[in-house]
Scaffold this active site. Sequence first.
Site, mmCIF file in Angstrom:
data_model
loop_
_atom_site.group_PDB
_atom_site.id
_atom_site.type_symbol
_atom_site.label_atom_id
_atom_site.label_comp_id
_atom_site.label_asym_id
_atom_site.label_seq_id
_atom_site.Cartn_x
_atom_site.Cartn_y
_atom_site.Cartn_z
ATOM 1 N N LYS A 1 99.271 -10.465 -38.596
ATOM 2 C CA LYS A 1 98.185 -11.109 -39.342
ATOM 3 C C LYS A 1 96.865 -10.991 -38.571
ATOM 4 O O LYS A 1 95.821 -10.678 -39.135
ATOM 5 C CB LYS A 1 98.503 -12.587 -39.601
ATOM 6 C CG LYS A 1 99.680 -12.812 -40.534
ATOM 7 C CD LYS A 1 99.404 -12.287 -41.927
ATOM 8 C CE LYS A 1 100.571 -12.416 -42.867
ATOM 9 N NZ LYS A 1 100.463 -11.602 -44.070
ATOM 10 N N TYR B 1 105.097 -11.442 -35.990
ATOM 11 C CA TYR B 1 104.588 -11.699 -37.346
ATOM 12 C C TYR B 1 103.132 -12.153 -37.277
ATOM 13 O O TYR B 1 102.254 -11.625 -37.965
ATOM 14 C CB TYR B 1 105.444 -12.757 -38.054
ATOM 15 C CG TYR B 1 104.765 -13.330 -39.283
ATOM 16 C CD1 TYR B 1 104.582 -12.550 -40.418
ATOM 17 C CD2 TYR B 1 104.293 -14.653 -39.303
ATOM 18 C CE1 TYR B 1 103.928 -13.070 -41.541
ATOM 19 C CE2 TYR B 1 103.651 -15.173 -40.413
ATOM 20 C CZ TYR B 1 103.476 -14.383 -41.528
ATOM 21 O OH TYR B 1 102.822 -14.888 -42.630
ATOM 22 N N ARG C 1 102.419 -31.325 -40.643
ATOM 23 C CA ARG C 1 101.872 -30.084 -41.199
ATOM 24 C C ARG C 1 101.032 -30.381 -42.428
ATOM 25 O O ARG C 1 101.129 -31.462 -43.026
ATOM 26 C CB ARG C 1 103.013 -29.132 -41.613
ATOM 27 C CG ARG C 1 103.882 -28.633 -40.483
ATOM 28 C CD ARG C 1 103.126 -27.686 -39.548
ATOM 29 N NE ARG C 1 103.992 -27.161 -38.495
ATOM 30 C CZ ARG C 1 104.247 -27.798 -37.340
ATOM 31 N NH1 ARG C 1 103.704 -28.976 -37.093
ATOM 32 N NH2 ARG C 1 105.033 -27.238 -36.432
ATOM 33 N N SER D 1 97.214 -16.264 -42.406
ATOM 34 C CA SER D 1 98.046 -17.450 -42.192
ATOM 35 C C SER D 1 97.432 -18.327 -41.107
ATOM 36 O O SER D 1 96.756 -17.817 -40.199
ATOM 37 C CB SER D 1 99.429 -16.987 -41.747
ATOM 38 O OG SER D 1 100.162 -18.072 -41.225
HETATM 39 P P1 NAD Z 1 107.237 -13.181 -50.297
HETATM 40 O O1 NAD Z 1 108.164 -12.488 -49.365
HETATM 41 O O2 NAD Z 1 107.808 -14.025 -51.370
HETATM 42 O O3 NAD Z 1 106.263 -12.109 -50.980
HETATM 43 C C1 NAD Z 1 105.876 -10.909 -50.321
HETATM 44 C C2 NAD Z 1 106.183 -9.767 -51.288
HETATM 45 O O4 NAD Z 1 105.807 -8.526 -50.675
HETATM 46 C C3 NAD Z 1 107.673 -9.661 -51.633
HETATM 47 O O5 NAD Z 1 107.804 -9.660 -53.045
HETATM 48 C C4 NAD Z 1 108.106 -8.316 -51.035
HETATM 49 O O6 NAD Z 1 109.090 -7.687 -51.842
HETATM 50 C C5 NAD Z 1 106.798 -7.560 -50.996
HETATM 51 N N1 NAD Z 1 106.697 -6.501 -49.973
HETATM 52 C C6 NAD Z 1 106.923 -6.599 -48.642
HETATM 53 N N2 NAD Z 1 106.690 -5.404 -48.049
HETATM 54 C C7 NAD Z 1 106.312 -4.539 -49.029
HETATM 55 C C8 NAD Z 1 105.935 -3.169 -49.054
HETATM 56 N N3 NAD Z 1 105.912 -2.414 -47.946
HETATM 57 N N4 NAD Z 1 105.603 -2.605 -50.241
HETATM 58 C C9 NAD Z 1 105.623 -3.331 -51.381
HETATM 59 N N5 NAD Z 1 105.974 -4.630 -51.418
HETATM 60 C C10 NAD Z 1 106.299 -5.235 -50.253
HETATM 61 O O7 NAD Z 1 106.207 -14.014 -49.404
HETATM 62 P P2 NAD Z 1 105.148 -15.116 -49.833
HETATM 63 O O8 NAD Z 1 105.617 -16.413 -49.310
HETATM 64 O O9 NAD Z 1 104.805 -14.975 -51.250
HETATM 65 O O10 NAD Z 1 103.932 -14.662 -48.931
HETATM 66 C C11 NAD Z 1 102.950 -13.758 -49.399
HETATM 67 C C12 NAD Z 1 102.019 -13.406 -48.249
HETATM 68 O O11 NAD Z 1 101.467 -14.619 -47.737
HETATM 69 C C13 NAD Z 1 102.701 -12.707 -47.089
HETATM 70 O O12 NAD Z 1 101.822 -11.727 -46.583
HETATM 71 C C14 NAD Z 1 102.906 -13.820 -46.084
HETATM 72 O O13 NAD Z 1 102.916 -13.340 -44.767
HETATM 73 C C15 NAD Z 1 101.677 -14.679 -46.333
HETATM 74 N N6 NAD Z 1 101.879 -16.086 -45.951
HETATM 75 C C16 NAD Z 1 102.932 -16.793 -46.469
HETATM 76 C C17 NAD Z 1 103.134 -18.123 -46.087
HETATM 77 C C18 NAD Z 1 104.314 -18.916 -46.611
HETATM 78 O O14 NAD Z 1 104.646 -19.949 -46.032
HETATM 79 N N7 NAD Z 1 104.951 -18.526 -47.696
HETATM 80 C C19 NAD Z 1 102.248 -18.730 -45.167
HETATM 81 C C20 NAD Z 1 101.174 -17.995 -44.679
HETATM 82 C C21 NAD Z 1 100.996 -16.660 -45.078
HETATM 83 N N1 UDP Z 2 111.332 -28.444 -39.718
HETATM 84 C C1 UDP Z 2 112.465 -29.215 -39.539
HETATM 85 N N2 UDP Z 2 113.642 -28.736 -40.014
HETATM 86 C C2 UDP Z 2 113.757 -27.551 -40.687
HETATM 87 C C3 UDP Z 2 112.581 -26.783 -40.866
HETATM 88 C C4 UDP Z 2 111.395 -27.253 -40.360
HETATM 89 O O1 UDP Z 2 112.415 -30.289 -38.951
HETATM 90 O O2 UDP Z 2 114.864 -27.172 -41.083
HETATM 91 C C5 UDP Z 2 110.046 -28.962 -39.237
HETATM 92 C C6 UDP Z 2 109.336 -28.072 -38.237
HETATM 93 O O3 UDP Z 2 109.753 -28.379 -36.924
HETATM 94 C C7 UDP Z 2 107.864 -28.413 -38.507
HETATM 95 C C8 UDP Z 2 107.839 -28.732 -39.992
HETATM 96 O O4 UDP Z 2 109.182 -29.047 -40.353
HETATM 97 O O5 UDP Z 2 107.504 -29.593 -37.800
HETATM 98 C C9 UDP Z 2 107.359 -27.567 -40.854
HETATM 99 O O6 UDP Z 2 108.120 -26.424 -40.517
HETATM 100 P P1 UDP Z 2 107.942 -25.052 -41.320
HETATM 101 O O7 UDP Z 2 108.831 -24.046 -40.655
HETATM 102 O O8 UDP Z 2 108.143 -25.311 -42.775
HETATM 103 O O9 UDP Z 2 106.402 -24.685 -41.120
HETATM 104 P P2 UDP Z 2 105.620 -24.238 -39.785
HETATM 105 O O10 UDP Z 2 106.212 -24.948 -38.621
HETATM 106 O O11 UDP Z 2 105.775 -22.769 -39.699
HETATM 107 O O12 UDP Z 2 104.201 -24.658 -40.032
#
Ligand code: NAD
Ligand code: UDP
Length: 338
Positions: A152, A148, A230, A124
């Site tokens: 990572k 969190y 962002r 991330s």
């Molecule tokens: P999500 O929660 O929708 O998907 C993660 C999946 O992992 C879920 O389906 C959950 O059930 C499963 N899971 C969690 N722990 C587990 C375990 N111990 N065993 C088996 N399954 C397990 O999240 P997402 O948004 O799809 O994100 C996927 C990955 O990307 C995550 O690692 C998250 O940290 C990373 N990520 C997400 C974002 C975002 O904004 N969505 C941004 C940066 C990084």
């Molecule tokens: N944000 C906001 N209201 C919300 C959620 C997010 O104004 O209810 C703003 C937050 O302050 C940031 C941007 O939207 O400037 C993106 O936030 P998000 O949590 O989606 O992503 P991150 O900050 O983790 O990159």
Amino acid sequence: MEILVTGGAGYIGSHTCLELIAQGHQVIIADNLSNSHRLSVERIQSISQKEIVFYEVNLCYEKAIEDIFQAHAIDAVIHFAGFKAVGESVEKPLMYYQNNLESTLVLCKTMERHKVHRLVFSSSATVYGMNSKSPIAEHASLYATNPYGRTKLFIEKILRDWSKTIPESSVALLRYFNPVGAHSSGLIGEDPQGIPNNLMPYITQVAAGRREILSIFGNDYDTIDGTGVRDYIHVMDLALGHVKALEYTLNSKVCDAFNLGTGKGTSVLELVKAFELVTGQKVPYQISKRRSGDVATCFANPTKAKNKLSWEATRDVVQMCRDSWNWQRKHPMGYLSS
Ligand code: NAD
Ligand code: UDP
């Protein structure tokens, strides 16, 4: 190839499964559904018209993962599984360290036993902490501001150490910026539990009448209109980035990190306005105080991914808003609406 997709029932994983299948790969999903729904697996099947092998397992249970590797000739792994809510990680750090680290350790040990050396990991942009100046390139200093983010960061370091011990290993650490949007069918999408932490799902839930008003966290930042900036990236672009990273691991023998972002910054107000324009839905909002831990601006320098993975994002904010809304409109209560 046979690809094990951990967390494949989740938001980004489910979209990536579709892209993998479209490119001719066979997908095996391992997910304990702790933050997702079985229906998303069914939807992947119905969109792709392909049978998916699905294991409802916790990755921390070594025996269950061993059984999967015994049952399939896995070529590579894409590791999405993990907990991802920043606020919850502050309240329950041990739960986050245990789930995210242990699942990764168990996975790597099992991969090593079975001589599976190719791994794509969901990292991330949070690993850049608060001090990096945008556009952020991969060599920026790394720093986590919450448990969190530390999971990572730790996992990136673990994977780098691990890969050094296996000359044939190849690991891609993908640092996502802000994934939004949904598959164009509107059959799968982001389905946060409880109150959304992220901006886009909050906007769509307000537009759908699930929440009354959007709170914009601060309008006094040093940005174009005072609101946070962002790098929003369409989840289908992100999905393709994983396929490209997988292809890259075929020919490389290193552990390397890549930003997956568009390289363009969008402010909160710009996103709200774009959403209203594209969807015709009003999004009532109020300005509230800054959210602690937020930075003014965060967007990627995605040049490395372009040069080394031959990947770049192509979908714009209009498409992100349209597809997010298409999913939300069809599923006002997420998968539970189905
Ligand atoms: P999500 O929660 O929708 O998907 C993660 C999946 O992992 C879920 O389906 C959950 O059930 C499963 N899971 C969690 N722990 C587990 C375990 N111990 N065993 C088996 N399954 C397990 O999240 P997402 O948004 O799809 O994100 C996927 C990955 O990307 C995550 O690692 C998250 O940290 C990373 N990520 C997400 C974002 C975002 O904004 N969505 C941004 C940066 C990084
Ligand atoms: N944000 C906001 N209201 C919300 C959620 C997010 O104004 O209810 C703003 C937050 O302050 C940031 C941007 O939207 O400037 C993106 O936030 P998000 O949590 O989606 O992503 P991150 O900050 O983790 O990159």
